[in-house]
Design a protein around this motif. Structure first.
Motif, PDB file in Angstrom:
ATOM      1  N   GLY A  86       0.840  -1.186   0.000  1.00 18.80           N
ATOM      2  CA  GLY A  86       0.000   0.000   0.000  1.00 18.80           C
ATOM      3  C   GLY A  86       0.877   1.238   0.000  1.00 18.80           C
ATOM      4  O   GLY A  86       1.895   1.272  -0.694  1.00 18.80           O
ATOM      5  N   ASP A  87       0.528   2.217   0.803  1.00 18.01           N
ATOM      6  CA  ASP A  87       1.276   3.472   0.820  1.00 18.01           C
ATOM      7  C   ASP A  87       2.620   3.376   1.524  1.00 18.01           C
ATOM      8  O   ASP A  87       3.376   4.341   1.539  1.00 18.01           O
ATOM      9  CB  ASP A  87       0.442   4.570   1.484  1.00 18.01           C
ATOM     10  CG  ASP A  87      -0.297   5.407   0.460  1.00 18.01           C
ATOM     11  OD1 ASP A  87       0.014   5.267  -0.735  1.00 18.01           O
ATOM     12  OD2 ASP A  87      -1.169   6.192   0.842  1.00 18.01           O
ATOM     13  N   HIS A  88       2.939   2.239   2.126  1.00 17.30           N
ATOM     14  CA  HIS A  88       4.225   2.098   2.807  1.00 17.30           C
ATOM     15  C   HIS A  88       5.298   1.559   1.866  1.00 17.30           C
ATOM     16  O   HIS A  88       6.289   0.991   2.318  1.00 17.30           O
ATOM     17  CB  HIS A  88       4.074   1.188   4.024  1.00 17.30           C
ATOM     18  CG  HIS A  88       3.284   1.815   5.119  1.00 17.30           C
ATOM     19  ND1 HIS A  88       3.840   2.558   6.128  1.00 17.30           N
ATOM     20  CD2 HIS A  88       1.956   1.853   5.335  1.00 17.30           C
ATOM     21  CE1 HIS A  88       2.897   3.003   6.935  1.00 17.30           C
ATOM     22  NE2 HIS A  88       1.733   2.601   6.472  1.00 17.30           N
ATOM     23  N   GLY A  89       5.101   1.737   0.588  1.00 18.61           N
ATOM     24  CA  GLY A  89       6.034   1.204  -0.394  1.00 18.61           C
ATOM     25  C   GLY A  89       7.242   2.063  -0.679  1.00 18.61           C
ATOM     26  O   GLY A  89       8.162   1.634  -1.359  1.00 18.61           O
ATOM     27  N   ALA A  94       5.907   7.834   5.541  1.00 15.64           N
ATOM     28  CA  ALA A  94       5.807   8.540   6.823  1.00 15.64           C
ATOM     29  C   ALA A  94       4.650   9.539   6.846  1.00 15.64           C
ATOM     30  O   ALA A  94       4.268  10.026   7.915  1.00 15.64           O
ATOM     31  CB  ALA A  94       7.119   9.264   7.117  1.00 15.64           C
ATOM     32  N   SER A  95       4.085   9.853   5.690  1.00 15.77           N
ATOM     33  CA  SER A  95       2.934  10.753   5.618  1.00 15.77           C
ATOM     34  C   SER A  95       1.643  10.059   6.044  1.00 15.77           C
ATOM     35  O   SER A  95       0.633  10.704   6.296  1.00 15.77           O
ATOM     36  CB  SER A  95       2.768  11.298   4.189  1.00 15.77           C
ATOM     37  OG  SER A  95       3.907  12.021   3.796  1.00 15.77           O
ATOM     38  N   ASP A  96       1.690   8.724   6.090  1.00 11.27           N
ATOM     39  CA  ASP A  96       0.531   7.941   6.506  1.00 11.27           C
ATOM     40  C   ASP A  96       0.623   7.711   8.012  1.00 11.27           C
ATOM     41  O   ASP A  96       1.642   7.242   8.518  1.00 11.27           O
ATOM     42  CB  ASP A  96       0.540   6.603   5.766  1.00 11.27           C
ATOM     43  CG  ASP A  96      -0.731   5.802   5.986  1.00 11.27           C
ATOM     44  OD1 ASP A  96      -1.244   5.832   7.118  1.00 11.27           O
ATOM     45  OD2 ASP A  96      -1.196   5.151   5.045  1.00 11.27           O
ATOM     46  N   VAL A  97      -0.437   8.036   8.738  1.00 12.90           N
ATOM     47  CA  VAL A  97      -0.414   7.934  10.201  1.00 12.90           C
ATOM     48  C   VAL A  97      -0.110   6.513  10.672  1.00 12.90           C
ATOM     49  O   VAL A  97       0.488   6.313  11.734  1.00 12.90           O
ATOM     50  CB  VAL A  97      -1.750   8.445  10.795  1.00 12.90           C
ATOM     51  CG1 VAL A  97      -2.894   7.504  10.438  1.00 12.90           C
ATOM     52  CG2 VAL A  97      -1.637   8.626  12.300  1.00 12.90           C
ATOM     53  N   SER A  98      -0.474   5.501   9.885  1.00  9.16           N
ATOM     54  CA  SER A  98      -0.228   4.119  10.299  1.00  9.16           C
ATOM     55  C   SER A  98       1.261   3.757  10.274  1.00  9.16           C
ATOM     56  O   SER A  98       1.661   2.713  10.798  1.00  9.16           O
ATOM     57  CB  SER A  98      -1.009   3.145   9.408  1.00  9.16           C
ATOM     58  OG  SER A  98      -0.547   3.206   8.067  1.00  9.16           O
ATOM     59  N   TRP A 100       3.600   5.286  11.903  1.00  6.45           N
ATOM     60  CA  TRP A 100       4.248   5.545  13.194  1.00  6.45           C
ATOM     61  C   TRP A 100       4.131   4.415  14.204  1.00  6.45           C
ATOM     62  O   TRP A 100       5.079   4.183  14.963  1.00  6.45           O
ATOM     63  CB  TRP A 100       3.749   6.875  13.746  1.00  6.45           C
ATOM     64  CG  TRP A 100       4.165   7.970  12.796  1.00  6.45           C
ATOM     65  CD1 TRP A 100       3.381   8.605  11.872  1.00  6.45           C
ATOM     66  CD2 TRP A 100       5.484   8.474  12.603  1.00  6.45           C
ATOM     67  NE1 TRP A 100       4.129   9.478  11.127  1.00  6.45           N
ATOM     68  CE2 TRP A 100       5.427   9.416  11.556  1.00  6.45           C
ATOM     69  CE3 TRP A 100       6.706   8.226  13.206  1.00  6.45           C
ATOM     70  CZ2 TRP A 100       6.546  10.114  11.110  1.00  6.45           C
ATOM     71  CZ3 TRP A 100       7.821   8.910  12.767  1.00  6.45           C
ATOM     72  CH2 TRP A 100       7.734   9.839  11.730  1.00  6.45           C
ATOM     73  N   PRO A 101       3.034   3.650  14.263  1.00  3.82           N
ATOM     74  CA  PRO A 101       3.053   2.485  15.161  1.00  3.82           C
ATOM     75  C   PRO A 101       3.991   1.377  14.662  1.00  3.82           C
ATOM     76  O   PRO A 101       4.457   0.559  15.446  1.00  3.82           O
ATOM     77  CB  PRO A 101       1.595   1.995  15.148  1.00  3.82           C
ATOM     78  CG  PRO A 101       0.803   3.152  14.687  1.00  3.82           C
ATOM     79  CD  PRO A 101       1.681   3.892  13.727  1.00  3.82           C
ATOM     80  N   ILE A 102       4.246   1.348  13.348  1.00  7.92           N
ATOM     81  CA  ILE A 102       5.101   0.311  12.772  1.00  7.92           C
ATOM     82  C   ILE A 102       6.579   0.647  12.955  1.00  7.92           C
ATOM     83  O   ILE A 102       7.411  -0.230  13.179  1.00  7.92           O
ATOM     84  CB  ILE A 102       4.775   0.135  11.271  1.00  7.92           C
ATOM     85  CG1 ILE A 102       3.336  -0.330  11.089  1.00  7.92           C
ATOM     86  CG2 ILE A 102       5.731  -0.858  10.609  1.00  7.92           C
ATOM     87  CD1 ILE A 102       2.863  -0.304   9.649  1.00  7.92           C
ATOM     88  N   HIS A 103       6.903   1.909  12.882  1.00  7.75           N
ATOM     89  CA  HIS A 103       8.297   2.343  12.904  1.00  7.75           C
ATOM     90  C   HIS A 103       9.097   1.821  14.098  1.00  7.75           C
ATOM     91  O   HIS A 103      10.233   1.353  13.941  1.00  7.75           O
ATOM     92  CB  HIS A 103       8.365   3.872  12.848  1.00  7.75           C
ATOM     93  CG  HIS A 103       9.753   4.413  12.827  1.00  7.75           C
ATOM     94  ND1 HIS A 103      10.450   4.694  13.979  1.00  7.75           N
ATOM     95  CD2 HIS A 103      10.595   4.706  11.813  1.00  7.75           C
ATOM     96  CE1 HIS A 103      11.649   5.145  13.676  1.00  7.75           C
ATOM     97  NE2 HIS A 103      11.755   5.161  12.366  1.00  7.75           N
ATOM     98  N   PRO A 104       8.567   1.876  15.337  1.00  6.45           N
ATOM     99  CA  PRO A 104       9.355   1.377  16.483  1.00  6.45           C
ATOM    100  C   PRO A 104       9.744  -0.090  16.368  1.00  6.45           C
ATOM    101  O   PRO A 104      10.800  -0.490  16.863  1.00  6.45           O
ATOM    102  CB  PRO A 104       8.410   1.599  17.680  1.00  6.45           C
ATOM    103  CG  PRO A 104       7.499   2.685  17.242  1.00  6.45           C
ATOM    104  CD  PRO A 104       7.292   2.470  15.773  1.00  6.45           C
TER     105      PRO A 104
END
Length: 200
Positions: A86-89, A94-98, A100-104
């Motif tokens: 999806g948008d995490h490609g 980082a513009s998608d709020v979802s 930030w929970p994945i980043h850590p």
């Protein structure tokens, strides 16, 4: 390419499966057999001319392929793949709020990697590995861009709370990409105001 996956998702040519199709209700484990993207035309025996035209616009390698070869590629990449995109490609994720929970989780894995088997090559220039790279980022050479924000010495948009040697305290400051990496090294100069308890 992850960019292709992002485009078909944004163009609503593909949509994600439901959580029930990806998780076994008995074991709670992820299952791959039914966890696939739903893409335009995949449920039919043949793609329509309009569907193929849309897919072909995403692949330069389609230029010399026959209709049959193109259809086979589409089925393998989009219909049969269990990779969900999806948008995490790419870097805009980082513009998608979802994001930030994945980043850590990824930062935690990087810390684990650094403790167990540290990285030895911090070369920023990817052009020696892939022709589409310039010295800063993927596609930099292809689109003749300096990839602002991706460079080793580029300052990030957001400020971070880090330990400052001069102030002898934690302060908010803007850092370069390389400074952030150096400050998160658990085996060297860790200067963040938090540490992960475990890696589970």
């Amino acid at each position: 390419s992850t960019v292709i996956g992002r485009h078909v998702w944004r163009e609503e040519m593909c949509k994600e499966p439901s959580s029930s199709e990806c998780i076994d209700s008995t074991t709670g484990e992820q299952t791959s057999s039914s966890c696939k993207m739903y893409c335009t035309g995949c449920h039919e025996d043949k793609f329509t001319a309009d569907e193929m035209s849309k897919y072909q616009s995403l692949f330069s390698s389609f230029d010399d392929a026959t209709h049959f070869q193109s259809a086979q590629m589409v089925r393998k990449v989009f219909c049969d793949s269990t990779i969900l995109l999806g948008d995490h490609g790419d870097a805009s994720s980082a513009s998608d709020v979802s994001f930030w929970p994945i980043h850590p989780t990824l930062e935690r894995l990087l810390h684990y990697k650094q403790l167990v088997n540290p990285l030895t090559d911090y070369t920023w220039d990817g052009s020696t590995y892939w022709s589409d790279w310039n010295s800063e980022c993927l596609w930099g050479a292809t689109f003749d861009t300096d990839c602002n924000g991706h460079g080793e010495t580029d300052v990030t948009v957001s400020k971070m709370r880090v330990y400052d040697e001069d102030e002898k305290d934690f302060i908010f400051k803007a850092l370069t990409n390389r400074e952030i990496i150096d400050m998160t090294l658990p085996t060297n100069s860790y200067k963040l105001p938090y540490v992960y308890e475990d890696f589970s």
